[in-house]
Design a protein around this motif. Sequence first.
Motif, short mmCIF file in Angstrom:
data_model
loop_
_atom_site.label_atom_id
_atom_site.label_comp_id
_atom_site.label_asym_id
_atom_site.label_seq_id
_atom_site.Cartn_x
_atom_site.Cartn_y
_atom_site.Cartn_z
N ILE A 32 0.85 -1.19 0.00
CA ILE A 32 0.00 0.00 0.00
C ILE A 32 0.89 1.24 0.00
O ILE A 32 1.78 1.37 0.84
CB ILE A 32 -0.93 0.03 1.23
N VAL A 33 0.66 2.13 -0.95
CA VAL A 33 1.45 3.35 -1.04
C VAL A 33 1.03 4.30 0.08
O VAL A 33 -0.16 4.56 0.27
CB VAL A 33 1.24 4.04 -2.42
N GLY A 34 1.99 4.79 0.85
CA GLY A 34 1.69 5.71 1.93
C GLY A 34 2.77 5.70 2.98
O GLY A 34 3.72 4.93 2.91
N VAL A 35 2.60 6.57 3.96
CA VAL A 35 3.55 6.70 5.05
C VAL A 35 2.86 6.34 6.35
O VAL A 35 1.70 6.66 6.55
CB VAL A 35 4.08 8.15 5.11
N GLY A 36 3.56 5.67 7.23
CA GLY A 36 2.98 5.32 8.53
C GLY A 36 2.05 4.12 8.41
O GLY A 36 2.23 3.25 7.56
N LEU A 37 1.05 4.08 9.28
CA LEU A 37 0.09 2.98 9.30
C LEU A 37 -0.82 3.07 8.08
O LEU A 37 -1.54 4.05 7.90
CB LEU A 37 -0.75 3.03 10.58
N ARG A 38 -0.75 2.07 7.23
CA ARG A 38 -1.52 2.10 5.97
C ARG A 38 -2.76 1.23 6.12
O ARG A 38 -2.66 0.05 6.41
CB ARG A 38 -0.63 1.60 4.84
N ARG A 39 -3.92 1.86 5.95
CA ARG A 39 -5.20 1.16 6.13
C ARG A 39 -6.01 1.20 4.85
O ARG A 39 -5.95 2.15 4.09
CB ARG A 39 -6.03 1.84 7.22
N LEU A 40 -6.80 0.16 4.67
CA LEU A 40 -7.81 0.11 3.62
C LEU A 40 -9.07 -0.46 4.24
O LEU A 40 -9.01 -1.23 5.20
CB LEU A 40 -7.36 -0.80 2.46
N SER A 41 -10.21 -0.09 3.69
CA SER A 41 -11.50 -0.58 4.18
C SER A 41 -12.10 -1.54 3.17
O SER A 41 -11.88 -1.40 1.97
CB SER A 41 -12.47 0.58 4.40
N GLU A 42 -12.88 -2.50 3.64
CA GLU A 42 -13.58 -3.39 2.73
C GLU A 42 -14.50 -2.56 1.84
O GLU A 42 -15.08 -1.57 2.27
CB GLU A 42 -14.37 -4.43 3.51
N ASN A 43 -14.59 -2.95 0.59
CA ASN A 43 -15.38 -2.28 -0.46
C ASN A 43 -14.81 -0.94 -0.89
O ASN A 43 -15.47 -0.19 -1.61
CB ASN A 43 -16.85 -2.13 -0.04
N GLN A 44 -13.59 -0.61 -0.47
CA GLN A 44 -12.95 0.64 -0.88
C GLN A 44 -12.35 0.47 -2.28
O GLN A 44 -11.74 -0.55 -2.60
CB GLN A 44 -11.84 1.01 0.10
N ALA A 45 -12.54 1.47 -3.13
CA ALA A 45 -11.98 1.46 -4.48
C ALA A 45 -10.48 1.77 -4.41
O ALA A 45 -10.06 2.64 -3.66
CB ALA A 45 -12.69 2.49 -5.35
N VAL A 46 -9.71 1.04 -5.20
CA VAL A 46 -8.27 1.22 -5.24
C VAL A 46 -7.76 1.11 -6.68
O VAL A 46 -8.44 0.56 -7.55
CB VAL A 46 -7.53 0.17 -4.37
N GLU A 47 -6.57 1.65 -6.90
CA GLU A 47 -5.82 1.41 -8.12
C GLU A 47 -4.57 0.66 -7.72
O GLU A 47 -4.00 0.93 -6.65
CB GLU A 47 -5.46 2.72 -8.81
N PHE A 48 -4.13 -0.28 -8.55
CA PHE A 48 -2.96 -1.07 -8.21
C PHE A 48 -2.29 -1.60 -9.47
O PHE A 48 -2.86 -1.54 -10.56
CB PHE A 48 -3.33 -2.21 -7.27
N THR A 49 -1.10 -2.13 -9.28
CA THR A 49 -0.37 -2.77 -10.37
C THR A 49 -0.30 -4.26 -10.08
O THR A 49 0.21 -4.67 -9.03
CB THR A 49 1.07 -2.20 -10.44
N PRO A 50 -0.84 -5.10 -10.98
CA PRO A 50 -0.74 -6.54 -10.77
C PRO A 50 0.67 -7.02 -11.14
O PRO A 50 1.24 -6.59 -12.14
CB PRO A 50 -1.78 -7.12 -11.72
N LYS A 51 1.25 -7.86 -10.29
CA LYS A 51 2.58 -8.40 -10.55
C LYS A 51 2.66 -9.80 -9.96
O LYS A 51 2.45 -9.97 -8.76
CB LYS A 51 3.65 -7.50 -9.94
N ASP A 52 2.95 -10.78 -10.79
CA ASP A 52 3.07 -12.17 -10.35
C ASP A 52 1.84 -12.61 -9.56
O ASP A 52 1.96 -13.21 -8.49
CB ASP A 52 4.33 -12.37 -9.52
#
Length: 65
Positions: A32-52
Amino acid sequence: MRGIVKFYSLVKGAGVIVADDHKEYPFKMADIVGVGLRRLSENQAVEFTPKDFKATQIVAMGENA
């Protein structure tokens, strides 16, 4: 690529994103891109890069970002 957080455990530091292509991509807190404690919530929209078959460089989108 875009997707939605299906599951994320702050305790385990891991989760799963379901992408727009309906495939599931596991990830770890360090992905997760960010500084410190990185949180995400269920059903939250995200952008990401798939790798392996994993999600990397995850960025939260929208008002919960």
